[in-house]
Write a protein that holds these residues in place. Structure first.
Motif, PDB file in Angstrom:
ATOM      1  N   ASN A   1      48.048  55.678  49.729  1.00 45.30           N
ATOM      2  CA  ASN A   1      48.594  56.813  48.984  1.00 45.30           C
ATOM      3  C   ASN A   1      47.536  57.854  48.628  1.00 45.30           C
ATOM      4  O   ASN A   1      47.781  59.060  48.716  1.00 45.30           O
ATOM      5  N   ASN A   2      46.356  57.404  48.227  1.00 44.67           N
ATOM      6  CA  ASN A   2      45.310  58.359  47.848  1.00 44.67           C
ATOM      7  C   ASN A   2      44.889  59.227  49.017  1.00 44.67           C
ATOM      8  O   ASN A   2      44.667  60.434  48.878  1.00 44.67           O
ATOM      9  N   GLU A   3      44.759  58.624  50.203  1.00 48.63           N
ATOM     10  CA  GLU A   3      44.377  59.373  51.398  1.00 48.63           C
ATOM     11  C   GLU A   3      45.476  60.367  51.784  1.00 48.63           C
ATOM     12  O   GLU A   3      45.198  61.511  52.173  1.00 48.63           O
ATOM     13  N   LEU A   4      46.736  59.933  51.670  1.00 44.89           N
ATOM     14  CA  LEU A   4      47.849  60.821  51.991  1.00 44.89           C
ATOM     15  C   LEU A   4      47.880  62.022  51.043  1.00 44.89           C
ATOM     16  O   LEU A   4      48.046  63.174  51.484  1.00 44.89           O
ATOM     17  N   LEU A   5      47.708  61.781  49.750  1.00 49.48           N
ATOM     18  CA  LEU A   5      47.752  62.864  48.773  1.00 49.48           C
ATOM     19  C   LEU A   5      46.541  63.786  48.902  1.00 49.48           C
ATOM     20  O   LEU A   5      46.652  64.998  48.671  1.00 49.48           O
ATOM     21  N   ALA A   6      45.396  63.245  49.281  1.00 49.74           N
ATOM     22  CA  ALA A   6      44.214  64.082  49.511  1.00 49.74           C
ATOM     23  C   ALA A   6      44.448  65.037  50.677  1.00 49.74           C
ATOM     24  O   ALA A   6      44.040  66.202  50.638  1.00 49.74           O
ATOM     25  N   ALA A   7      45.118  64.534  51.721  1.00 48.03           N
ATOM     26  CA  ALA A   7      45.414  65.393  52.878  1.00 48.03           C
ATOM     27  C   ALA A   7      46.349  66.532  52.491  1.00 48.03           C
ATOM     28  O   ALA A   7      46.219  67.664  52.990  1.00 48.03           O
ATOM     29  N   THR A   8      47.295  66.265  51.581  1.00 44.37           N
ATOM     30  CA  THR A   8      48.209  67.330  51.170  1.00 44.37           C
ATOM     31  C   THR A   8      47.493  68.421  50.380  1.00 44.37           C
ATOM     32  O   THR A   8      47.904  69.585  50.406  1.00 44.37           O
ATOM     33  N   VAL A   9      46.422  68.058  49.670  1.00 40.80           N
ATOM     34  CA  VAL A   9      45.652  69.075  48.939  1.00 40.80           C
ATOM     35  C   VAL A   9      45.064  70.089  49.924  1.00 40.80           C
ATOM     36  O   VAL A   9      45.041  71.301  49.643  1.00 40.80           O
ATOM     37  N   ALA A  10      44.626  69.620  51.079  1.00 44.10           N
ATOM     38  CA  ALA A  10      44.102  70.531  52.107  1.00 44.10           C
ATOM     39  C   ALA A  10      45.185  71.510  52.557  1.00 44.10           C
ATOM     40  O   ALA A  10      44.919  72.707  52.781  1.00 44.10           O
ATOM     41  N   VAL A  11      46.419  71.012  52.681  1.00 45.70           N
ATOM     42  CA  VAL A  11      47.536  71.877  53.049  1.00 45.70           C
ATOM     43  C   VAL A  11      47.753  72.939  51.964  1.00 45.70           C
ATOM     44  O   VAL A  11      47.955  74.120  52.260  1.00 45.70           O
ATOM     45  N   GLY A  12      47.689  72.521  50.701  1.00 49.64           N
ATOM     46  CA  GLY A  12      47.883  73.461  49.601  1.00 49.64           C
ATOM     47  C   GLY A  12      46.823  74.549  49.560  1.00 49.64           C
ATOM     48  O   GLY A  12      47.129  75.723  49.338  1.00 49.64           O
ATOM     49  N   PHE A  13      45.561  74.183  49.778  1.00 51.70           N
ATOM     50  CA  PHE A  13      44.493  75.172  49.801  1.00 51.70           C
ATOM     51  C   PHE A  13      44.698  76.174  50.934  1.00 51.70           C
ATOM     52  O   PHE A  13      44.538  77.390  50.752  1.00 51.70           O
ATOM     53  N   THR A  14      45.057  75.673  52.097  1.00 51.29           N
ATOM     54  CA  THR A  14      45.282  76.556  53.247  1.00 51.29           C
ATOM     55  C   THR A  14      46.390  77.546  52.958  1.00 51.29           C
ATOM     56  O   THR A  14      46.266  78.753  53.233  1.00 51.29           O
ATOM     57  N   LYS A  15      47.492  77.056  52.416  1.00 51.36           N
ATOM     58  CA  LYS A  15      48.647  77.913  52.128  1.00 51.36           C
ATOM     59  C   LYS A  15      48.281  79.013  51.133  1.00 51.36           C
ATOM     60  O   LYS A  15      48.692  80.173  51.292  1.00 51.36           O
ATOM     61  N   THR A  16      47.500  78.664  50.117  1.00 51.76           N
ATOM     62  CA  THR A  16      47.134  79.637  49.088  1.00 51.76           C
ATOM     63  C   THR A  16      46.168  80.687  49.617  1.00 51.76           C
ATOM     64  O   THR A  16      46.309  81.884  49.327  1.00 51.76           O
ATOM     65  N   ILE A  17      45.183  80.268  50.407  1.00 51.02           N
ATOM     66  CA  ILE A  17      44.191  81.200  50.931  1.00 51.02           C
ATOM     67  C   ILE A  17      44.845  82.243  51.832  1.00 51.02           C
ATOM     68  O   ILE A  17      44.557  83.445  51.741  1.00 51.02           O
ATOM     69  N   PHE A  18      45.773  81.802  52.693  1.00 45.43           N
ATOM     70  CA  PHE A  18      46.352  82.746  53.656  1.00 45.43           C
ATOM     71  C   PHE A  18      47.377  83.677  53.029  1.00 45.43           C
ATOM     72  O   PHE A  18      47.616  84.768  53.561  1.00 45.43           O
ATOM     73  N   ILE A  19      47.967  83.288  51.908  1.00 47.86           N
ATOM     74  CA  ILE A  19      48.859  84.231  51.240  1.00 47.86           C
ATOM     75  C   ILE A  19      48.046  85.392  50.678  1.00 47.86           C
ATOM     76  O   ILE A  19      48.510  86.536  50.644  1.00 47.86           O
ATOM     77  N   LEU A  20      46.805  85.142  50.280  1.00 46.10           N
ATOM     78  CA  LEU A  20      45.946  86.219  49.788  1.00 46.10           C
ATOM     79  C   LEU A  20      45.610  87.195  50.910  1.00 46.10           C
ATOM     80  O   LEU A  20      45.523  88.411  50.688  1.00 46.10           O
ATOM     81  N   ILE A  21      45.418  86.674  52.114  1.00 49.81           N
ATOM     82  CA  ILE A  21      45.181  87.546  53.270  1.00 49.81           C
ATOM     83  C   ILE A  21      46.387  88.445  53.507  1.00 49.81           C
ATOM     84  O   ILE A  21      46.256  89.646  53.794  1.00 49.81           O
ATOM     85  N   ALA A  22      47.598  87.873  53.373  1.00 52.93           N
ATOM     86  CA  ALA A  22      48.811  88.663  53.577  1.00 52.93           C
ATOM     87  C   ALA A  22      48.902  89.806  52.579  1.00 52.93           C
ATOM     88  O   ALA A  22      49.318  90.918  52.935  1.00 52.93           O
ATOM     89  N   ILE A  23      48.519  89.563  51.347  1.00 51.85           N
ATOM     90  CA  ILE A  23      48.596  90.600  50.318  1.00 51.85           C
ATOM     91  C   ILE A  23      47.703  91.778  50.669  1.00 51.85           C
ATOM     92  O   ILE A  23      48.050  92.932  50.443  1.00 51.85           O
ATOM     93  N   ILE A  24      46.551  91.494  51.246  1.00 54.68           N
ATOM     94  CA  ILE A  24      45.626  92.553  51.640  1.00 54.68           C
ATOM     95  C   ILE A  24      46.191  93.375  52.791  1.00 54.68           C
ATOM     96  O   ILE A  24      46.036  94.599  52.845  1.00 54.68           O
ATOM     97  N   LEU A  25      46.888  92.714  53.708  1.00 51.46           N
ATOM     98  CA  LEU A  25      47.310  93.368  54.948  1.00 51.46           C
ATOM     99  C   LEU A  25      48.684  94.021  54.892  1.00 51.46           C
ATOM    100  O   LEU A  25      48.955  94.939  55.665  1.00 51.46           O
ATOM    101  N   ILE A  26      49.562  93.569  53.991  1.00 49.22           N
ATOM    102  CA  ILE A  26      50.976  93.934  54.103  1.00 49.22           C
ATOM    103  C   ILE A  26      51.223  95.430  53.974  1.00 49.22           C
ATOM    104  O   ILE A  26      52.102  95.984  54.641  1.00 49.22           O
ATOM    105  N   ASP A  27      50.449  96.134  53.147  1.00 50.00           N
ATOM    106  CA  ASP A  27      50.629  97.576  53.006  1.00 50.00           C
ATOM    107  C   ASP A  27      49.682  98.375  53.898  1.00 50.00           C
ATOM    108  O   ASP A  27      49.735  99.600  53.903  1.00 50.00           O
TER     109      ASP A  27
END
Length: 514
Positions: A326-352
């Motif tokens: 379980n710990n390894e599985l949940l650690a892997a999901t944290v990587a997914v969360g970081f990726t999702k958050t970082i790329f939404i910031l890129i979208a904010i810069i580019l959208i306009d």
């Protein structure tokens, strides 16, 4: 910086004290030539920030439930079907909040609908935290779903109505940023509390989600009412005051106010003719039909490409790829969360800068490739290190492409394309489509995966994602830099829709800008 409601006016409070107040209460003639671009940007940014706080609640619930469900299943001894219902029912029930949100926001105003969303969600979250059984847990889940339905509908609607045209895309993407931040916080919470006893850890995980209510309460003293809603209520002076804080020149304020009054006058005229809004949506004119196809269609494609399955069931996906514990599985999901958050910031810069449509092309094409890659890795590479690495890379790539395009752009488009008289109800209808699609995916993922394997399920998602590319090409016009009233005129002319101003070749500019 804050805003305090005082009678029928909003007064800015900060360290500058009376000097700031005096500048804000000047007449238009006195404001001529005064450069307030810096204070205007900060004020609009603060409004968008606080209006988006409800979205943290949705994101946190999505992220935390992916891990909490592991321990809920162990503690309350729920079946797999109950697990699917618990995860997916929130999205299904939220359609009632979204449907009610359109009417509520027209009656109470945009601002107080944001408050209502927070109150309802927090009540549900408290019940879930203390739930002694699956039945009580579902009751809390139902309340939280209604609150989320209000929240996902009202936040982008409020921001799109208060933002100046030049920054509307970036600011309207704030709710998506906060959803991603909430997902990341949910993943981190899972990992942080996973080592507690199973009958306690999931309750702590869910209980932490109540904390944002403090900031949402503060937000009510900061954000003003939507100027468009104020005009609809005949409160023109208040609308002018709000517009003076969100636009940089007196000329722009008066132009925006005039446009809103024309649109509101048209809406009020239709009310006087007793033409119901819902009747127009059910039996739309060609222009409204095109708006509904674009707005509701992009909302549905955002969900049926499987993003919630990826987020809710990422531990299941990684377990299928070969990760144990379980710990390894949940650690892997944290990587997914970081990726999702970082790329939404890129979208904010580019959208306009590059527009909505190029981002949608890059997003949908990239998601199609990543979903197909995930399907192949789960099906043919087994539990080896290569399979695990490719599965993690594919999931992270999928959420990255989602966050850089269809995730935030979906909410921008669905909030800005409808005319004022239909905006609240049509936005609510789009949110309903999104929530129903999300719930259907979340409530069927495990069953479908058992029938055709997890890899087969993601192959289906890749095919749907490929269809979304065609939908963007055929049905989505470019709205970058246009006022809301200009966008309405774009849909009036069939020759301008759906071609708009951007085609596939414009994605080259996006690549260059990145």
């Amino acid at each position: 910086m804050g805003v305090q409601e005082n009678g029928n006016k909003y007064r800015r409070m900060d360290a500058a004290g009376n000097e700031e107040d005096n500048s804000l209460t000047q007449s238009p003639e006195q404001e001529e030539g005064f450069d307030k671009s810096g204070s205007t940007r900060k004020y609009v940014l603060a409004c968008a920030f606080f209006a988006s706080l409800n979205s943290v609640l949705l994101g946190y619930d999505v992220g935390v439930m992916s891990g909490a469900i592991i321990f809920i299943k162990e503690d309350l001894k729920i079946t797999e079907v109950q697990q699917e219902v618990l995860v997916g029912i929130l999205s299904i029930i939220s359609l009632f909040g979204s449907l009610a949100g359109g009417k509520t926001s027209d009656v109470l105003g945009r601002k107080w609908t944001i408050a209502l969303a927070a109150i309802v969600f927090q009540s549900g979250a408290a019940i879930m935290t203390l739930a002694p059984s699956f039945a009580v847990l579902i009751i809390g889940r139902l309340l939280a779903g209604v609150g989320i339905g209000f929240g996902v509908m009202i936040a982008p609607l409020y921001i799109v109505e208060i933002s100046p045209s030049i920054a509307r895309g970036s600011l309207t993407s704030f709710p998506e940023i906060f959803i991603n931040l909430g997902i990341l916080l949910g993943y981190v919470s899972n990992y942080a509390f996973a080592r507690l006893p199973a009958h306690i850890n999931w309750r702590v995980m869910l209980g932490v989600g109540i904390l944002p209510s403090v900031f949402i309460a503060l937000a009510l003293f900061v954000i003003p009412e939507s100027p468009r809603w104020l005009v609809m209520q005949g409160r023109i002076d208040e609308a002018r005051l709000v517009l003076s804080k969100t636009n940089e020149s007196v000329k722009e304020v008066e132009e925006r106010l005039a446009e809103i009054q024309v649109a509101a006058g048209s809406a009020n005229a239709e009310k006087n003719e007793e033409k119901a809004v819902w009747r127009e949506i059910i039996n739309p004119s060609p222009a409204v039909r095109r708006m509904l196809i674009t707005g509701c269609g992009i909302q549905c494609f955002q969900q049926i490409t499987g993003i919630d399955a990826t987020v809710y069931y990422s531990p299941t996906i990684f377990k299928g790829a070969g990760i144990k514990g379980n710990n390894e599985l949940l650690a892997a999901t944290v990587a997914v969360g970081f990726t999702k958050t970082i790329f939404i910031l890129i979208a904010i810069i580019l959208i306009d800068k590059v527009g909505r449509k190029p981002l949608l092309y890059v997003s949908t094409i990239g998601m199609t490739i990543c979903l197909l890659s995930l399907s192949l890795s789960l099906t043919f590479l087994g539990n080896g290190q290569l399979g695990i690495a490719l599965a993690i890379l594919s999931v992270c790539g999928n959420v990255a492409f989602f966050s850089v395009g269809i995730g935030p752009v979906c909410w921008v488009l669905s909030s800005e394309i409808f005319p004022l008289r239909l905006r609240a109800q049509a936005s609510a209808l789009g949110a309903v489509g999104s929530r129903v699609s999300s719930g259907a995916i979340a409530m069927s993922f495990l069953s479908v995966s058992h029938a055709i394997t997890v890899g087969g399920t993601f192959f289906v998602f890749s095919l749907i994602s490929a269809l979304s590319v065609a939908f963007v090409y055929k049905c989505v016009p470019e709205t970058k830099g246009k006022s809301l009233e200009q966008i309405e005129m774009l849909f009036q002319d069939e020759r301008e829709w759906p071609v708009g101003e951007v085609e596939l070749g414009d994605t080259e500019r996006l690549v260059e800008n990145r």
